[in-house]
Scaffold this motif. Structure first.
Motif, short mmCIF file in Angstrom:
data_model
loop_
_atom_site.label_atom_id
_atom_site.label_comp_id
_atom_site.label_asym_id
_atom_site.label_seq_id
_atom_site.Cartn_x
_atom_site.Cartn_y
_atom_site.Cartn_z
N THR A 168 0.87 -1.26 0.01
CA THR A 168 -0.16 0.10 -0.01
C THR A 168 0.84 1.29 0.09
O THR A 168 0.48 2.22 -0.62
N ILE A 169 2.02 1.23 0.91
CA ILE A 169 2.69 2.43 0.83
C ILE A 169 3.56 2.50 -0.34
O ILE A 169 3.47 3.80 -0.85
N TRP A 170 4.22 1.51 -0.85
CA TRP A 170 5.17 1.70 -1.84
C TRP A 170 4.40 1.90 -3.30
O TRP A 170 5.09 2.57 -4.06
N TYR A 171 3.64 1.02 -3.62
CA TYR A 171 2.94 0.67 -4.85
C TYR A 171 1.82 1.65 -5.26
O TYR A 171 1.23 1.97 -5.97
N HIS A 172 1.27 2.41 -3.97
CA HIS A 172 0.20 3.20 -4.25
C HIS A 172 0.43 4.47 -3.94
O HIS A 172 0.25 5.55 -4.52
N ALA A 173 0.50 4.64 -2.38
CA ALA A 173 0.92 5.99 -1.81
C ALA A 173 2.28 6.63 -2.47
O ALA A 173 2.25 7.81 -2.98
N PHE A 174 3.38 5.85 -2.43
CA PHE A 174 4.78 6.51 -2.94
C PHE A 174 4.34 6.84 -4.26
O PHE A 174 5.35 7.83 -4.79
N ALA A 175 3.69 5.89 -5.03
CA ALA A 175 3.90 6.24 -6.57
C ALA A 175 3.23 7.45 -6.95
O ALA A 175 3.46 8.22 -7.84
N ASN A 176 2.40 7.88 -6.06
CA ASN A 176 1.62 9.28 -6.37
C ASN A 176 2.32 10.54 -5.68
O ASN A 176 1.77 11.65 -6.07
N ILE A 177 3.42 10.27 -5.17
CA ILE A 177 4.25 11.57 -4.86
C ILE A 177 5.65 11.61 -5.49
O ILE A 177 6.24 12.43 -5.36
N ARG A 178 5.76 10.63 -6.53
CA ARG A 178 7.05 10.92 -7.21
C ARG A 178 7.30 11.87 -7.92
O ARG A 178 8.31 12.50 -8.26
N VAL A 179 6.13 12.51 -8.77
CA VAL A 179 6.23 13.73 -9.74
C VAL A 179 6.64 14.89 -8.76
O VAL A 179 7.61 15.67 -9.11
#
Length: 338
Positions: free
Chosen positions: A252-263
């Motif tokens: 949940t943290i790495w594949y979903h939440a983190f994916a949305n802050i990469r930009v």
């Protein structure tokens, strides 16, 4: 869709050109508004009026301001950045000589800063208001609060003078200077190309401490921003839904939440890197590091306007290039921007 892409490309090119022109205007104004007489900086205070007029005419300082700007613009477009008063060399050659040292320092610093700052920011957000979060926040607060030149001096006293774990000032020890040919200007690369392990290890030994201190400063900023971005995402409904569906916490943290802050992180890291390239002057001074920041500051102190104006222009171009790189990475990390 094709017309929209063409329009977007034209608009981006136009924006870059307008920004560059504005940067040239700003640089020219800085050169004219600074309380330094460029003519006196060349001929000295004791020169007579006839010599002053002759040099002023040669520099075009007797012309109207708009003619001076057009001359400056023409020189820039033809690659003529002038000669440094302090060194007597071409300004662009001087900068090409000192820039690799700063790039080397800033690159290792941002690797340390981002490599530690992003995981720590995520960890602090996941463990919000727990002991781990409080410790990380205190560490990052210290990184923001303590003057970087003071950390540098303490680091030299402890790790160099007392423990002898790292090298001192400069990019290498005096006895290694000139042992490897200056092929690229990047000491580590040049030493590796020459196959000289002693110089390579000595260069790494001198790089570790200043790069770590700069990296600590960047880490503090990147950690705080990462924590803020992650907290915002962890409070979103899609994260709650993912957990309700039984997804593991790490997924949940790495594949979903983190994916949305990469930009957002791309922008933060790019700006931090740009700041390191032009703002490492204090560390370069403390560690006698012959880099871009020290070069710009030394020339500013003696009123070398050719060098100062060129340095300001290059700093602006660096940030423009980093913004362009960020835009490209946006399209990689977020398909919606393609």
């Amino acid at each position: 869709m094709t017309h929209e892409r063409v329009y977007a490309g034209v608009r981006q090119v136009a924006t870059i050109l307008v920004t560059l022109f504005g940067l040239l205007v700003l640089t020219f104004c800085i050169g004219r508004l600074m309380p330094v007489d460029p003519v006196r900086a060349i001929i000295g205070e004791e020169a007579d009026a006839a010599t002053y007029r002759m040099v002023a005419e040669r520099l075009g300082m007797d012309k109207p301001v708009y003619e001076q700007f057009l001359r400056y613009l023409g020189d820039i477009l033809t690659g003529n950045f002038g000669v440094s008063i302090r060194t007597g060399q071409s300004v662009i050659n001087d900068i090409a000589h000192v820039m690799p040292a700063t790039i080397e320092l800033a690159t290792f610093a941002i690797i340390c800063g981002a490599g530690l700052g992003i995981p720590l920011g995520i960890l602090a957000a996941v463990r919000r208001n727990r002991l781990t979060d409080h410790v990380i926040r205190v560490v990052t607060l210290l990184g923001h609060s303590m003057p970087i030149f003071w950390i540098g001096m303490i680091g030299l006293i402890v790790f160099y003078a007392t423990l002898g774990l790292v090298g001192g000032g400069g990019r290498m020890s005096d006895y290694n200077i000139g042992l490897v040919p200056e092929t690229t200007g990047f000491l580590l690369i040049d030493a590796a190309l020459a196959g000289d392990r002693d110089v390579f290890h000595d260069a790494v030994n001198h790089l570790v401490l200043p790069a770590s201190i700069l990296g600590y400063s960047s880490m503090a900023y990147i950690t705080r921003m990462t924590r803020s971005f992650m907290l915002d995402q962890l409070n979103q409904e899609y994260v709650v839904t993912a957990r309700v569906k039984g997804l593991s916490n790490s997924r949940t943290i790495w594949y979903h939440a983190f994916a949305n802050i990469r930009v957002q992180l791309v922008t933060i890291v790019a700006l931090a890197y740009g700041s390191l390239l032009e703002g490492a002057v204090l560390i370069e001074t403390v560690f006698s590091w012959p880099g871009f920041g020290q070069y710009m500051t030394n020339n500013m102190l003696v009123g070398d306007m050719n060098a100062v104006m060129t340095c300001v222009l290059i700093v602006g171009i660096i940030f423009i290039c980093l913004n362009l790189l960020s835009d490209l990475l946006y399209k990689v990390f977020d398909p919606r921007t393609r």
